[in-house]
Design an enzyme around this catalytic site. Structure first.
Site, mmCIF file in Angstrom:
data_model
loop_
_atom_site.group_PDB
_atom_site.id
_atom_site.type_symbol
_atom_site.label_atom_id
_atom_site.label_comp_id
_atom_site.label_asym_id
_atom_site.label_seq_id
_atom_site.Cartn_x
_atom_site.Cartn_y
_atom_site.Cartn_z
ATOM 1 N N ASN A 17 0.819 -1.210 0.000
ATOM 2 C CA ASN A 17 0.000 0.000 0.000
ATOM 3 C C ASN A 17 0.851 1.257 0.000
ATOM 4 O O ASN A 17 1.987 1.254 0.493
ATOM 5 C CB ASN A 17 -0.882 0.061 1.264
ATOM 6 C CG ASN A 17 -1.994 -0.961 1.261
ATOM 7 O OD1 ASN A 17 -2.509 -1.337 0.211
ATOM 8 N ND2 ASN A 17 -2.366 -1.412 2.440
ATOM 9 N N ASP A 19 0.817 4.493 2.042
ATOM 10 C CA ASP A 19 0.224 5.059 3.252
ATOM 11 C C ASP A 19 0.166 6.579 3.124
ATOM 12 O O ASP A 19 1.201 7.225 2.929
ATOM 13 C CB ASP A 19 1.057 4.706 4.481
ATOM 14 C CG ASP A 19 0.875 3.261 4.921
ATOM 15 O OD1 ASP A 19 0.031 2.563 4.327
ATOM 16 O OD2 ASP A 19 1.588 2.839 5.851
ATOM 17 N N GLY A 45 1.515 -1.114 3.833
ATOM 18 C CA GLY A 45 0.920 -2.420 3.560
ATOM 19 C C GLY A 45 1.599 -3.459 4.430
ATOM 20 O O GLY A 45 2.834 -3.498 4.513
ATOM 21 N N LYS A 46 0.805 -4.306 5.097
ATOM 22 C CA LYS A 46 1.396 -5.266 6.021
ATOM 23 C C LYS A 46 2.402 -6.179 5.332
ATOM 24 O O LYS A 46 3.451 -6.483 5.888
ATOM 25 C CB LYS A 46 0.311 -6.099 6.699
ATOM 26 C CG LYS A 46 -0.599 -5.305 7.638
ATOM 27 C CD LYS A 46 -1.529 -6.193 8.443
ATOM 28 C CE LYS A 46 -0.780 -7.011 9.456
ATOM 29 N NZ LYS A 46 -0.129 -6.188 10.495
ATOM 30 N N THR A 200 1.045 -10.792 20.905
ATOM 31 C CA THR A 200 1.699 -9.586 21.408
ATOM 32 C C THR A 200 0.732 -8.820 22.306
ATOM 33 O O THR A 200 -0.473 -8.767 22.043
ATOM 34 C CB THR A 200 2.172 -8.686 20.260
ATOM 35 O OG1 THR A 200 1.048 -8.294 19.454
ATOM 36 C CG2 THR A 200 3.175 -9.414 19.378
ATOM 37 N N ASP A 234 4.398 -5.488 12.306
ATOM 38 C CA ASP A 234 4.929 -6.139 11.102
ATOM 39 C C ASP A 234 6.405 -6.478 11.277
ATOM 40 O O ASP A 234 6.861 -7.562 10.886
ATOM 41 C CB ASP A 234 4.727 -5.237 9.887
ATOM 42 C CG ASP A 234 3.254 -5.006 9.582
ATOM 43 O OD1 ASP A 234 2.465 -5.948 9.787
ATOM 44 O OD2 ASP A 234 2.907 -3.896 9.154
ATOM 45 N N ASN A 258 10.634 -8.657 20.310
ATOM 46 C CA ASN A 258 10.208 -7.508 21.107
ATOM 47 C C ASN A 258 11.178 -6.340 20.955
ATOM 48 O O ASN A 258 10.765 -5.174 20.875
ATOM 49 C CB ASN A 258 10.121 -7.883 22.593
ATOM 50 C CG ASN A 258 8.930 -8.768 22.910
ATOM 51 O OD1 ASN A 258 8.053 -8.982 22.080
ATOM 52 N ND2 ASN A 258 8.906 -9.308 24.119
#
Length: 293
Positions: A17, A19, A45-46, A200, A234, A258
């Site tokens: 995408n 954004d 976009g993921k 998460t 992501d 993390n």
């Protein structure tokens, strides 16, 4: 384990995408106008976010997706390629390139509306997958496409089940790993019986469940200078798959992912600059109080 991480092959099937982001001091209420926004256009976009994160962490990745034959599509392809993503399997279609309209407040919280466009044309027809190639998908493309990728993938298959949706039974059965946030975990009850699920919890860290039983967890890295939370999940997904593929135990893989997510939220971009995965493995071991071996 040696501190030198092997560069696992990782292919991402998913969305690409543009954004269009408006950053403001607070998000508007329904019907309200907030007038102090700053506009930014950037890659997103993921799928693309995960592919770029994987390339920056491991040195290379491959993206399977679709963009329009427009200026946005060309810009997004260039951005991925410059980050080290193999873009040869990205289709060029007549639909407009996917677009996400994003609102972000001063705390990094966001509201997003996605216009899929070319993402509706993603296909894995004619794409081959290697025996040792890990594949990571999300749900910003049609779930039938994700299932097709799962059937064709020969190696480790991971699904970031976002946005949350009921999962086709065959798809869930094929997943070696499902990654979700705590809200998505609550919205997809079938995950309670899945073989391996990573969840998460934002500032509370992350955990891994086997058939609904919590078997590993890692604390979050404290971050005070949050710039944007959009790409953090992501980046976490890409890092976790790479860390598990490299042979890290669950807790150490979670801790490394993390640490990646914490770095990601400090960057205003949805495709943040990241260090090689080794850096985060060391940071994760330090967080867990372990010394490297």
């Amino acid at each position: 384990m040696s501190s030198s991480m092997p560069k696992s092959a990782l292919t991402i099937v998913g969305s690409i995408n543009l954004d269009i982001t408006a950053t403001t001091h607070r998000l508007p209420s329904p019907g309200e106008t907030v007038g102090d926004g700053v506009l930014c256009r950037q890659p997103g976009g993921k799928g693309a976010n995960q592919a770029v994160a994987a390339a920056r962490l491991a040195g290379a990745s491959r993206m399977i997706g679709a963009v329009g034959r427009d200026e946005a599509g060309r810009q997004l392809l260039d951005a991925m390629a410059s980050a080290g993503v193999d873009v040869k399997n990205i289709r060029h279609v007549d639909e407009a390139t996917g677009t996400a309209l994003v609102l972000v407040d001063s705390d990094g919280e966001n509201q997003i509306v996605v216009c899929p466009g070319a993402n509706g044309e993603v296909s894995v027809d004619g794409v081959s997958f290697g025996e040792e190639e890990a594949v990571l998908c999300q749900l910003e493309v049609d779930q039938d496409v994700v299932l097709d990728a799962a059937r064709r993938a020969k190696g480790f298959f991971a699904l970031n089940a976002a946005p949350a949706a009921p999962l086709l039974p065959e798809l869930l059965e094929r997943c070696d790993l499902v990654i979700v946030n705590e809200t998505e975990y609550a919205l997809i009850p079938e995950l309670r019986q899945a073989p391996l699920v990573a969840v998460t919890y934002g500032g509370e860290g992350s955990a891994i469940f086997e058939h609904g039983e919590r078997v590993a967890e890692a604390p979050a890295v404290a971050v005070t200078d949050i710039a944007n939370t959009i790409g953090a999940g992501d980046a976490f997904c890409a890092a976790l798959v790479l860390a598990l593929q490299a042979g890290l135990e669950y807790e150490h893989a979670l801790a490394a992912a993390n640490a990646v997510g914490a770095d990601a939220v400090r960057d205003a971009s949805s495709q943040p600059a990241l260090q090689p995965l080794d850096h985060y493995v060391a940071a994760g071991r330090a967080l867990a109080g372990d010394s490297p071996t």
